[in-house]
Design a protein around this motif. Structure first.
Motif, short mmCIF file in Angstrom:
data_model
loop_
_atom_site.label_atom_id
_atom_site.label_comp_id
_atom_site.label_asym_id
_atom_site.label_seq_id
_atom_site.Cartn_x
_atom_site.Cartn_y
_atom_site.Cartn_z
N PRO A 3 34.27 -16.76 19.50
CA PRO A 3 34.74 -15.89 20.58
C PRO A 3 35.96 -15.08 20.17
CG PRO A 3 35.31 -18.19 21.01
CD PRO A 3 34.43 -18.18 19.80
N ARG A 4 36.05 -13.87 20.72
CA ARG A 4 37.23 -13.04 20.52
C ARG A 4 38.35 -13.50 21.45
NH1 ARG A 4 35.49 -7.26 21.80
NH2 ARG A 4 37.70 -6.84 21.36
N GLN A 5 39.52 -12.96 21.20
CA GLN A 5 40.70 -13.37 21.94
C GLN A 5 40.60 -13.04 23.43
OE1 GLN A 5 44.54 -11.06 21.73
NE2 GLN A 5 45.17 -12.86 20.57
N ILE A 6 41.11 -13.95 24.26
CA ILE A 6 41.31 -13.69 25.68
C ILE A 6 42.81 -13.72 25.95
CG2 ILE A 6 40.98 -14.58 28.03
CD1 ILE A 6 38.21 -15.52 27.20
N THR A 7 43.30 -12.68 26.60
CA THR A 7 44.71 -12.59 26.97
C THR A 7 44.85 -12.95 28.45
OG1 THR A 7 45.25 -10.92 25.29
CG2 THR A 7 46.67 -11.02 27.23
N VAL A 8 45.73 -13.89 28.74
CA VAL A 8 45.97 -14.35 30.11
C VAL A 8 47.38 -13.92 30.52
CG1 VAL A 8 46.06 -16.33 31.67
CG2 VAL A 8 44.45 -16.33 29.73
N VAL A 9 47.50 -13.38 31.72
CA VAL A 9 48.79 -12.93 32.26
C VAL A 9 49.10 -13.75 33.50
CG1 VAL A 9 50.17 -10.95 32.98
CG2 VAL A 9 48.11 -10.59 31.59
N GLY A 10 50.31 -14.31 33.58
CA GLY A 10 50.64 -15.01 34.81
C GLY A 10 51.75 -16.02 34.66
N GLU A 11 51.78 -16.96 35.61
CA GLU A 11 52.92 -17.84 35.73
C GLU A 11 52.69 -19.22 35.13
OE1 GLU A 11 50.73 -18.43 39.76
OE2 GLU A 11 51.12 -16.77 38.38
N CYS A 12 53.81 -19.85 34.79
CA CYS A 12 53.89 -21.29 34.53
C CYS A 12 54.63 -21.91 35.71
CB CYS A 12 54.68 -21.58 33.27
SG CYS A 12 53.85 -21.17 31.74
N VAL A 13 54.16 -23.06 36.15
CA VAL A 13 54.79 -23.75 37.28
C VAL A 13 55.00 -25.21 36.90
CG1 VAL A 13 54.55 -24.46 39.70
CG2 VAL A 13 53.78 -22.19 38.98
N ALA A 14 56.17 -25.74 37.19
CA ALA A 14 56.41 -27.17 37.00
C ALA A 14 55.80 -27.91 38.20
CB ALA A 14 57.90 -27.44 36.91
N ASP A 15 54.71 -28.63 37.95
CA ASP A 15 54.03 -29.39 39.01
C ASP A 15 54.65 -30.79 39.07
OD1 ASP A 15 52.29 -27.35 39.66
OD2 ASP A 15 50.67 -28.08 38.40
N ASN A 39 47.32 -22.90 33.07
CA ASN A 39 46.25 -23.88 32.92
C ASN A 39 45.02 -23.25 32.27
OD1 ASN A 39 47.91 -25.67 34.30
ND2 ASN A 39 46.86 -25.38 36.26
N THR A 40 44.68 -22.04 32.69
CA THR A 40 43.51 -21.37 32.13
C THR A 40 43.71 -21.06 30.65
OG1 THR A 40 42.93 -20.43 34.28
CG2 THR A 40 42.00 -19.35 32.35
N ALA A 41 44.90 -20.59 30.28
CA ALA A 41 45.18 -20.30 28.87
C ALA A 41 45.09 -21.56 28.02
CB ALA A 41 46.56 -19.67 28.74
N VAL A 42 45.64 -22.66 28.52
CA VAL A 42 45.58 -23.93 27.79
C VAL A 42 44.14 -24.38 27.63
CG1 VAL A 42 46.09 -26.41 28.01
CG2 VAL A 42 47.90 -24.71 28.35
N ALA A 51 43.51 -17.82 22.51
CA ALA A 51 44.09 -17.50 23.82
C ALA A 51 45.54 -17.09 23.66
CB ALA A 51 43.99 -18.71 24.75
N ARG A 52 45.86 -15.92 24.19
CA ARG A 52 47.24 -15.43 24.19
C ARG A 52 47.73 -15.42 25.63
NH1 ARG A 52 48.20 -9.85 21.34
NH2 ARG A 52 46.92 -9.13 23.08
N PHE A 53 48.96 -15.91 25.83
CA PHE A 53 49.50 -16.02 27.18
C PHE A 53 50.71 -15.11 27.31
CE2 PHE A 53 51.69 -18.80 30.53
CZ PHE A 53 50.96 -18.25 31.56
N LEU A 54 50.63 -14.19 28.26
CA LEU A 54 51.74 -13.31 28.59
C LEU A 54 52.47 -13.92 29.78
CD1 LEU A 54 49.94 -9.85 28.36
CD2 LEU A 54 50.96 -11.21 26.52
N ALA A 55 53.65 -14.45 29.51
CA ALA A 55 54.42 -15.13 30.55
C ALA A 55 55.89 -14.82 30.37
CB ALA A 55 54.20 -16.64 30.46
N ARG A 56 56.63 -15.02 31.42
CA ARG A 56 58.08 -14.94 31.36
C ARG A 56 58.60 -16.38 31.42
NH1 ARG A 56 61.38 -12.72 34.07
NH2 ARG A 56 62.28 -11.07 32.77
N LEU A 57 59.05 -16.91 30.29
CA LEU A 57 59.40 -18.32 30.18
C LEU A 57 60.92 -18.49 30.23
CD1 LEU A 57 56.94 -19.42 27.36
CD2 LEU A 57 56.66 -19.68 29.83
N SER A 58 61.37 -19.26 31.21
CA SER A 58 62.79 -19.54 31.35
C SER A 58 63.28 -20.40 30.18
CB SER A 58 63.04 -20.26 32.67
OG SER A 58 64.39 -20.65 32.79
N GLY A 59 64.58 -20.36 29.94
CA GLY A 59 65.18 -21.24 28.95
C GLY A 59 65.62 -22.57 29.51
#
Length: 320
Positions: A3-15, A39-42, A51-59
């Protein structure tokens, strides 16, 4: 076919899940990395799709947890943004059936602060599909930026959207106002029975599919929990049964189903355009694969999708 790359855009949430505490006046929480798009990217990466994930990750402590989790699963974070804002936190309470009710701590957090320049720099030349949805597509100021990114990506990539309606944070009528626009952008729309009831109360799944086809989306898949899934391709429909599992909880099951669906389509060379050449039999196969991925996710605690070798042990000959 690889499969070719899938790019996912969205959030990470601490559950954060409640656990037994040592004293009656204490509350213990177990925190797992989650968030629908993450979750989908993982799940995609663990299945073997680049899978490439476009996210804004806090430090912060949660952001560091997200990054370690994503990288350990093989997700490409080369375009992730190092964000100054804090991470989003969701506290989950599970009912006896393993269904989670979330309360969110999401005010001014990193996930919703996309600036146009952060996504404009992303190279999509190797991407067959862009998947997004959930809160990052609806919460401002970033939601409009993500929509513009989808519109720019659409000429070269299949677009997949999972609305993942969260009525505690965004009113359902806000989703309804944007859904026709999303259908015009998307080739694939995947949503749950709960999403359907919030978006179109009392409307039968088949009727909803027809409404969304008329708005422009070719493939609609509605997951129905223990009743399986309904898929509609340009109005042709198929139902796929759920896979029996010992349910620990259902957190991340829909995200894993979406990953399985997209992975299967991509592995058969069906992503990268407007789903040309896709037939109902291939849709049914992809949904059956997604159901197996979702079932394994339900069999463990939290949003923890299976690795490919775990799935292969349970997958009949001919599975992907």
């Amino acid at each position: 076919m690889n499969p070719r790359q899938i790019t996912v855009v969205g959030e990470c949430v601490a559950d954060a899940f409640t656990e037994a505490a040592p004293a009656a006046n204490e509350l213990a929480l177990r925190v797992l990395p989650g968030g629908g798009p993450a979750n989908t990217a993982v799940a995609l990466a663990r299945l073997g799709t680049p899978a490439r994930f476009l996210a804004r990750l806090s430090g912060d402590v949660f952001g560091r947890l997200f990054r370690a989790h994503l990288e350990a699963s093989g997700v490409d974070l080369s375009y992730a943004v190092d964000a100054a804002e804090p991470s989003t936190l969701a506290v989950a309470e599970l009912d006896p059936a393993g269904q989670a009710a979330f309360s969110f701590h999401a005010q001014n957090t990193a996930d919703w602060q996309w600036a146009p320049a952060e996504l404009a720099r992303v190279d999509l030349s190797d991407t067959a599909c862009v998947h997004t949805g959930s809160l990052a597509l609806i919460r401002e100021p970033g939601g409009a930026v993500v929509e513009e990114f989808l519109a720019a990506a659409a000429p070269r990539a299949t677009i997949s959207i999972d609305p993942n309606v969260r009525p505690l944070l965004v009113r359902p009528e806000t989703y309804r106002a944007r859904l026709a626009r999303w259908c015009a952008l998307a080739d694939v729309l995947r949503l749950s029975a709960d999403d359907l009831e919030l978006l179109l109360p009392g409307v039968a799944p088949e009727q909803a599919c027809d409404l969304w086809h008329a708005a422009g989306v070719r493939l609609v898949v509605i997951t129905l929990g223990s009743d399986g899934a309904l898929a509609s391709l340009d109005g042709e429909r198929v139902r796929v049964p759920a896979v029996t599992a010992q349910v620990v909880d259902t957190v991340g099951a829909g995200d894993s189903f979406t990953a399985g669906l997209l992975h299967h389509l991509g592995a058969h060379g069906l992503l990268g355009g407007r789903l040309d050449g896709l037939g109902l039999d291939a849709v049914a196969e992809a949904c059956r694969f997604g159901a197996r991925v979702a079932a394994l996710t339900c069999s463990v605690a939290g949003p923890n999708p299976p690795w490919r070798d775990q799935l292969e042990a349970l997958t009949p000959a001919g599975g992907v």
